[in-house]
Design an enzyme around this catalytic site. Structure first.
Site, short mmCIF file in Angstrom:
data_model
loop_
_atom_site.label_atom_id
_atom_site.label_comp_id
_atom_site.label_asym_id
_atom_site.label_seq_id
_atom_site.Cartn_x
_atom_site.Cartn_y
_atom_site.Cartn_z
N TYR A 173 0.79 -0.25 12.51
CA TYR A 173 2.44 -0.57 13.12
C TYR A 173 3.46 -0.20 12.80
O TYR A 173 2.85 0.64 12.08
CB TYR A 173 2.30 -2.35 12.77
N LYS A 178 -7.26 -19.01 -16.06
CA LYS A 178 -5.99 -19.66 -15.21
C LYS A 178 -5.48 -18.51 -13.55
O LYS A 178 -7.09 -17.26 -14.23
CB LYS A 178 -4.12 -19.15 -15.64
#
Length: 399
Positions: A289, A50
């Site tokens: 940032y 999965k």
């Protein structure tokens, strides 16, 4: 490739891990005191692929495992299962999640094996299958203490016993439906990879007990499965008919508390990038940032094109390191969406185009593991692998 950052998937390591798991399961099965409860002499392996095989590429991994003899696969969604079928996978594909009603015809068309957690789900499946003149295989989910999906299997109080009896009766009614074929019973451990096994023992006891009572009600010759990656390492008593390795197939251990001596694993996924830009900044200059990094010396900064949209979490800001030319370099400044910056001042001869290892091992044996990254993020290695696999292109070794 269309980016200078990528995932490297070593299919040879996947093959190695699968074969080592098979050896361990075969050995542990022979020592299993519950061997008399087994449908198969040696447990079958249902490979968990999965989430795009934990980010490693579901179709490539499934094809590799199918060539090694794997006959069963498990995914989370119908979409994942259809992709495997369209990719040429022939083996049984089990759907581990609750299935939406609008996918029932797809389940029939692609010959998928859904998990059933309620009589309502079974009746809906039976109705569609009957209209199409087909029989649909399914697996019954039993909740033995995970609290996620499935019929409750607890004994004890009158309330819990009533739940248990209701489950047995409904499962018998489902088995009597003309277009439903129950192939197995499945449950899931919640903490088998922890230090204490008391709760795990209780879960296995619950599972075996309700399976026995369901068989006494007339639902016979169904495989049983409860062993996940942690159980394969720690709990051979739980092997039963089908085991379900997930994270260990991809070369990672499910926790720091399991005995790693029992299974030598090789990491399947590495994450790499190329340096795309270099500059030297002066004392007092900032990077990134929020101006989180301020240079305390003249500093050589390299930029690499990987960021939090690629799975390199912003939580690693100010913590993570990468490998460049056999040495560790600190990630500096806030990790951006698509890029991050590293300090290569003390690494001689760094140039644009040099390879950077974000996760993996270099030729000298220096390594940065998924566990290291997970610990810095405050999460688990499962999430690290899955996150890297979302956007980065895949490069396969050993096809």
């Amino acid at each position: 490739m269309n980016r200078q950052a990528w995932i490297e998937i070593n299919l040879n390591n996947l093959k190695y891990n699968y074969q080592e798991i098979k050896k361990l399961v075969t050995k542990g099965s022979k020592e299993n005191k519950y061997n008399s409860n087994k449908l198969y002499n040696i447990p079958k392996i249902a490979s968990i692929i999965k989430a795009n095989a934990y980010g490693c590429g579901a179709i490539k991994c499934a094809k590799t495992l199918e060539k090694l003899g794997c006959e069963m696969f498990a995914v989370a969604t119908v979409k994942e299962a259809i992709e495997l079928r369209q990719g040429g996978i022939k083996g049984d594909i089990i759907l581990l999640g609750i299935i939406p009603e609008n996918t029932l015809e797809d389940i029939l068309e692609y010959n998928l094996c859904p998990i059933i957690s309620s009589k309502k789900e079974a009746l809906a499946l039976n109705f569609v299958a009957e209209k199409k003149g087909k029989i649909i295989k399914c697996v019954i989910a039993i909740d033995t203490g995970m609290g996620r999906i499935g019929w409750r299997a607890f004994d004890g109080s009158d309330f819990k016993r009533a739940d248990r009896l209701k489950a047995i009766n409904e499962i018998k009614e489902i088995d009597d439906l003309k277009s439903i074929e129950i192939t197995g019973f499945l449950s899931h451990f919640s903490s088998v990879d922890g230090a204490s096994m008391e709760y795990t023992n209780w879960q296995l006891k619950n599972f075996l007990k309700i399976c026995e009572e369901i068989e006494e009600a007339g639902v016979k010759n169904k495989w049983k499965s409860i062993a996940n990656s942690g159980a394969i390492l720690e709990y051979p008593e739980s092997f039963l008919d089908v085991v379900r390795p997930g994270i260990i197939m991809y070369g990672c251990y499910p926790s720091s508390e399991v005995d790693r001596e029992k299974l030598n694993l090789k990491p399947v996924m590495s994450v790499k990038a190329e340096i795309v830009h270099i500059k030297t900044i002066e004392i007092g200059d900032f990077v990134g940032y929020g101006r989180l990094f301020k240079a305390k010396r003249n500093t050589k900064i390299a930029t690499i094109p990987i960021g939090y949209a690629d799975g390199y979490s912003r939580l690693l800001t100010g913590k993570a390191e990468v490998l460049v030319k056999g040495k560790r370099a600190k990630v500096v400044g806030a990790i951006c969406m698509d890029q991050c910056m590293i300090d290569v001042t003390d690494i001689y001869g760094v140039e644009i185009g040099d390879e950077v290892i974000i996760m993996g091992e270099d030729v000298s044996g220096n390594r940065i593991t998924s566990c290291e990254i997970a610990n810095l993020e405050g999460t688990i290695n499962y999430e690290v692998l899955c996150s890297f696999g979302i956007r980065l292109p895949h490069k396969y070794i050993g096809e």
